[in-house]
Structures are given as C-alpha cells and as structure tokens.
Design an enzyme around this catalytic site. Structure first.
Site, mmCIF file in Angstrom:
data_model
loop_
_atom_site.group_PDB
_atom_site.id
_atom_site.type_symbol
_atom_site.label_atom_id
_atom_site.label_comp_id
_atom_site.label_asym_id
_atom_site.label_seq_id
_atom_site.Cartn_x
_atom_site.Cartn_y
_atom_site.Cartn_z
ATOM 1 N N GLU A 128 -8.278 4.202 -2.686
ATOM 2 C CA GLU A 128 -8.170 2.806 -3.120
ATOM 3 C C GLU A 128 -9.034 1.948 -2.191
ATOM 4 O O GLU A 128 -8.873 1.992 -0.970
ATOM 5 C CB GLU A 128 -6.704 2.340 -3.033
ATOM 6 C CG GLU A 128 -6.539 0.899 -3.487
ATOM 7 C CD GLU A 128 -5.094 0.410 -3.426
ATOM 8 O OE1 GLU A 128 -4.424 0.640 -2.400
ATOM 9 O OE2 GLU A 128 -4.656 -0.216 -4.405
ATOM 10 N N SER A 150 0.842 -1.202 0.000
ATOM 11 C CA SER A 150 0.000 0.000 0.000
ATOM 12 C C SER A 150 0.878 1.253 0.000
ATOM 13 O O SER A 150 2.039 1.216 0.421
ATOM 14 C CB SER A 150 -0.897 -0.016 1.237
ATOM 15 O OG SER A 150 -0.087 -0.028 2.386
ATOM 16 N N CYS A 179 -3.545 -4.748 -7.936
ATOM 17 C CA CYS A 179 -3.110 -3.350 -8.019
ATOM 18 C C CYS A 179 -3.382 -2.783 -9.402
ATOM 19 O O CYS A 179 -3.368 -1.578 -9.594
ATOM 20 C CB CYS A 179 -1.632 -3.255 -7.714
ATOM 21 S SG CYS A 179 -0.664 -4.149 -8.909
#
Ligand code: NAD
Length: 505
Positions: free
Chosen positions: A391, A236, A291
């Site tokens: 996200e 992250s 991702c």
C-alpha cells in the site's frame, strides 16, 4: 466550535474533551499539526498520558448507567439534532479538514456528507434495535430477544478521513446506548472537538462522548483498560493487527479495519473513456489517500493500449493545488514525511523495472510550499514488485497487464489485501462471475469506489479487516449491542414442580 488561529492568536490548541467539557491535561508532550498546503504549523495537539485516558474512560464508565437506560426515542432525538447541527456547520467542518488534511473543499464536503448519512441511519435506532418475539413456543411459553448496549466503546481513527471515519462509529455506538471515547489521528485532530461541541449542543449528557488526543500511548492505555468493552479501529494493517490482538486478548469486542490495495479490472469490451475517467477520480482523488482508492489497474487482453491512450492525457491535465481552491482536482499529501514515503515508492518502482509513464516527482507543483506531489502512473508492473504489492497511499497508479479474465481474478485473490475492487465491462456474465468469485469485501461493477451506503455495511476481507463484523449499517448495530434472549412462562409457574431433563418444546 473550536477556536480558529488568527495572526493575533497564539497557535490553536487541540485539547481533550472529558465529561462534557474541555479537559486540562497533565501530559507534557504536544504534537504539531500542519497546514499541508503551506507546510506551516497551524495547531498543537496534546499527546495524552495514561492519566488522561483513565479520566476519559472513568467519565464514560460513569455515564453508561444513565445513558443506557435513557429511552431509545430520546437517544434518537439527540441524533436528529446532531444531524441538523452538522448540516448547519458543514462548511466549517470541511474547512477544518481542508486545512489539516489538505483535501480539496468539495471532496472534504463530500466526506462530511457520507459521515452525516450514518447519523441519519442512527436516527432510526428505535426500529434498528428492536428485538424479535415468538409467542407460544411451548404451551404458555413465549420467547423474545432484545439488543442491549455493551458499555464503554472506543474509536481509534486514521488521518485520511477526520470527519467520515469517526462518524462511521460514534453515532451508532451512542444511539445504541453506549458511551464513547474517541482517539482521533494526531495529524488532523481539529474535527474531533467539533463533534464534542456539537453533541453537547445537541443535548448529549456529559461523559457520553469523550475525546482523548494523542498517539500510541493513549491507544495502548485504552486497549488495556478493563472498563472498555468494545474497540473500533480504522488505520494501517500493522496497527490494526496489533489493536485486534491486544484488545481481543484483553477480552474486548474488536473490529479493526486495515490497509488496502484496490484493483480495478478493465476488460477489452469496456467503455475506455468511462474507465479512464473512473481511474482518474479513484486513483488521484484525495491525493490517493483513501482506503478505497484504486491503486492497481489490471488491464485484461488488449485493453491496455486504448486505456493508456485515454488515461495519460487526463493524468497530465489534473489540476493540483491548495484544497481551498475548489477548482483543483487534487491537494497535497498529509505531511512531509508521508510525501517522502510516497516519493520513495516511485524510486522503488523505477528500480524494480516498472515503466514510469507519468512521473509525479518532477511535477511543477512540487516546487510550491506544502506537501505536494504530482500524479504518477506505472505500467508493466509485475506481481512480485513492491510498487504493486504494498500500500503506497498516495497519487500513484500501477498498471499490471494480464492475458485473461481468470488471471485477473487469481491476481486479486492472491493479494494479501481485500478491501475494495471494481470491474469495468459491458458483459453481465463476466461481471456476475467477478462479483461472486472475488475474495474482496466490497465490489464495484462499473463503479470505481464501491463504498456502501450507511444502511449497508463497510468492511474488507483478508488483511483489510480483523474481527467478525464490518462497520456501520446493521453490522454496526450488532457490533455495538449484545443479544439477550428471554424465554418466559406466565403466570402460575412450573406447576409440575422441578424439571431435571433438558426442556424440549
Ligand atoms: P495509522 O495506522 O498510522 O494510524 C491510525 C490510528 O492508530 C491513529 O489514531 C494513530 O494515532 C494510531 N496509531 C498509530 N501507530 C500506532 C501504534 N504503533 N500503536 C497504537 N496506535 C497507533 O494509519 P493512518 O496513517 O492514520 O491512516 C492511513 C491508513 O489507514 C492506511 O493504511 C489506510 O488504508 C487505512 N484506512 C483504512 C480504512 C478502512 O476502512 N479499511 C479507512 C481509512 C483508512
């Protein structure tokens, strides 16, 4: 292979691997690993202490001298053997991914394949690592360069690709002559021991590849260790930034790949059926835990309604269930905690005023054990909404409508993340303008998930990557080696005696 749990066995243990063998740990902390499709505890992972990290780095440091001097052809042969062994065991590796991560077997196998391609690339290391040579750059003077390994390299990896992401790192690092310490995600650590055992079987000397399990205690000890030369991180953005800042402040080479919010732009001239199919796979495959997943759809002009008409029924028809059933399209999320986080974003989006077209919170599958959540679609999101900006990392697609192509470009360029993006159109001029003008590292044209092949390099822009080099491909070879350039004159020395002015040729 790592031991599998059976009804009669005690719970499967996931230990460290140091100096060519399973290593006892003095740590007194253990983490639970769950089968995400059932919610049952399937393994226990050791949460390494600083002493474990010290032992792993010491082993890697001691092995460096011998491995870095091993002829490159022999290093390549270990990679050829590793390729064979991964091919032999790919079903077992995929089954481990499916159990611990939850992705459907066919998807897990695909991720092993994409990782395997980096091993194939690393097999070519004798050619990839070659230097350059210029003769007679001055009278009797030659100039040549070589790429040498950097030392002990560390890989810190996320939960969403327990096979592919470590394979983005260690095959090239090791083929380049470095030694390696892997710190895999504590949420699905099972594959890490498989790599250790396969590399051992492939003939890799002890100490060249090591695994320390655990969490931030292990990560921070690795970042602080002065014997570590280079750190590859994938995870992250907040953690990527921490790793980048700490490791660079400690004098290490760092590539830290972070989070994402990937936009797919649909122009009115696109084939809507094709765009909708692309969005289904890219938005909901692997339950959105990629991702490079598409999480924002940018509908330009009057494309929104025809796109929605195709998209909604396809979302509602998705088959969701355990990853062990290969007929499923989507499995569970990784943990209960993560499912709650994703669910809370659906609540947030609703409160912010985005229109909920498909609500995954009420899907039948949520009544099953395991960490399932149905696919979700928001429409009419705006650029200031959290559901668009942040996200989510789950099966939630957010549609945002804009009037023009230029607005779509500006929207994407203004976003803090810049990992991947894609455009669906039949207009070559618009596609070219998009590819050239967009501030994103990886771009797809009528391709929803543009993950570069192993012989190109993977990396985002903006807050999706900290550091100067992307991962794998030639960027990977450069990251894992240092350039040395030699200028030589033979054989009679500097006949004129010492020279005190800057030499020019
Ligand atoms: P994460 O950042 O929580 O964890 C990644 C690694 O860092 C793990 O090994 C973890 O143990 C360690 N870690 C976690 N917190 C830490 C801390 N405070 N200090 C030091 N180390 C810490 O990420 P995750 O949840 O495992 O993975 C999902 C994230 O990874 C998503 O944001 C996703 O976009 C990103 N990701 C990015 C890429 C890419 O190529 N850009 C690829 C895969 C995943």
């Amino acid at each position: 292979m790592a031991q599998k749990a059976t009804a009669l066995d005690a719970i499967r243990k996931v230990p460290n691997w140091i100096n060519g063998q399973v290593a006892e740990s003095a740590a007194d902390r253990y983490g639970d690993v769950f089968d995400s499709a059932t919610g049952e505890r399937c393994a226990e992972v050791v949460m390494s202490s600083e002493a474990d990290v010290d032992a792993a780095v010491a082993a890697a440091h001691a092995a460096f001298e011998g491995w870095s001097k091993t002829p490159v052809l022999r290093r390549a042969r270990v990679m050829f053997k590793l390729k064979e062994l991964i091919e032999r065991d790919r079903d077992e590796i995929a089954a481990m991914i499916t159990q611990e991560h939850g992705k459907v077997l066919h998807d897990a196998l695909g991720s092993v394949q994409r990782g395997l391609e980096v091993v194939e690339f690393a097999c070519g290391i004798p050619h990839l690592i070659k230097g350059e040579y210029s003769d007679q750059v001055g009278t009797g003077v030659d100039c040549y360069s070589m790429r040498q390994p950097v030392g002990v390299c560390v890989g810190i990896t996320p939960f969403n690709f327990p096979a592919m992401v470590p394979l983005w790192m260690f095959p090239l690092a090791i083929a380049c002559g470095n030694t390696f310490v892997l710190k895999p995600s504590e949420k699905d650590p099972g594959c890490s021991l498989m790599w250790a055992e396969l590399l051992h079987e492939a003939g890799l000397p002890p100490g060249v590849f090591n695994v320390v399990q655990g969490d931030q205690v292990a990560v921070n000890a690795l970042l602080a260790d002065e014997r570590v030369a280079a750190v590859s991180f994938v995870g992250s953005t907040p953690v990527a930034e921490h790793v980048y800042k700490t490791a660079s402040a400690n004098g290490k080479r760092v590539q830290a790949l972070g989070g994402a919010k990937n936009h797919l732009v649909v122009l009115p001239d696109a084939d809507m059926e094709q765009a909708a199919d692309a969005l289904i796979g890219a938005g909901y495959g692997s339950a959105g835990e990629r991702c490079m997943a598409i999480s924002a759809v940018v509908a330009v002009g009057d494309s929104a309604e025809p796109l929605l008409e195709k998209l909604k029924p396809k979302i509602e028809a998705l088959k969701i269930g355990p990853g062990t059933d290969n007929s499923n399209d989507m499995g569970p999320l990784i943990t209960e905690e993560h499912r709650e986080k994703v669910r809370s974003y659906i609540d947030i989006g609703e409160k912010e005023g985005a229109k909920l077209v498909v609500d995954g919170r009420t899907h039948e599958i949520t009544k099953s054990p395991g960490y399932f959540l149905g696919p979700t679609l928001f429409d009419h999101a705006t650029r200031d909404m959290r559901v668009y900006r942040e996200e989510i990392f789950g099966p939630v697609l957010t549609m945002i409508r804009v009037d023009t192509f230029d607005e779509a470009i500006k929207l994407i360029n203004d976003h803090e993340y810049g990992n991947g993006t894609s455009i669906f159109t039949r207009d070559g001029d618009a596609a070219r303008e998009f590819a050239n003008g967009i501030e994103v590292g990886m771009v797809g044209i009528n391709v929803p998930i543009p993950v570069p092949l192993a012989f190109h390099s993977f990396g985002g822009w903006k807050r999706s990557l900290f550091g100067d080099t992307s991962i794998y491909g030639m960027e990977g070879v450069r990251f894992y080696t240092r350039l040395k350039t030699i200028t030589s004159r033979w054989p009679t020395g500097i006949r004129a005696g010492a020279d005190f002015s800057m030499p020019t040729m």
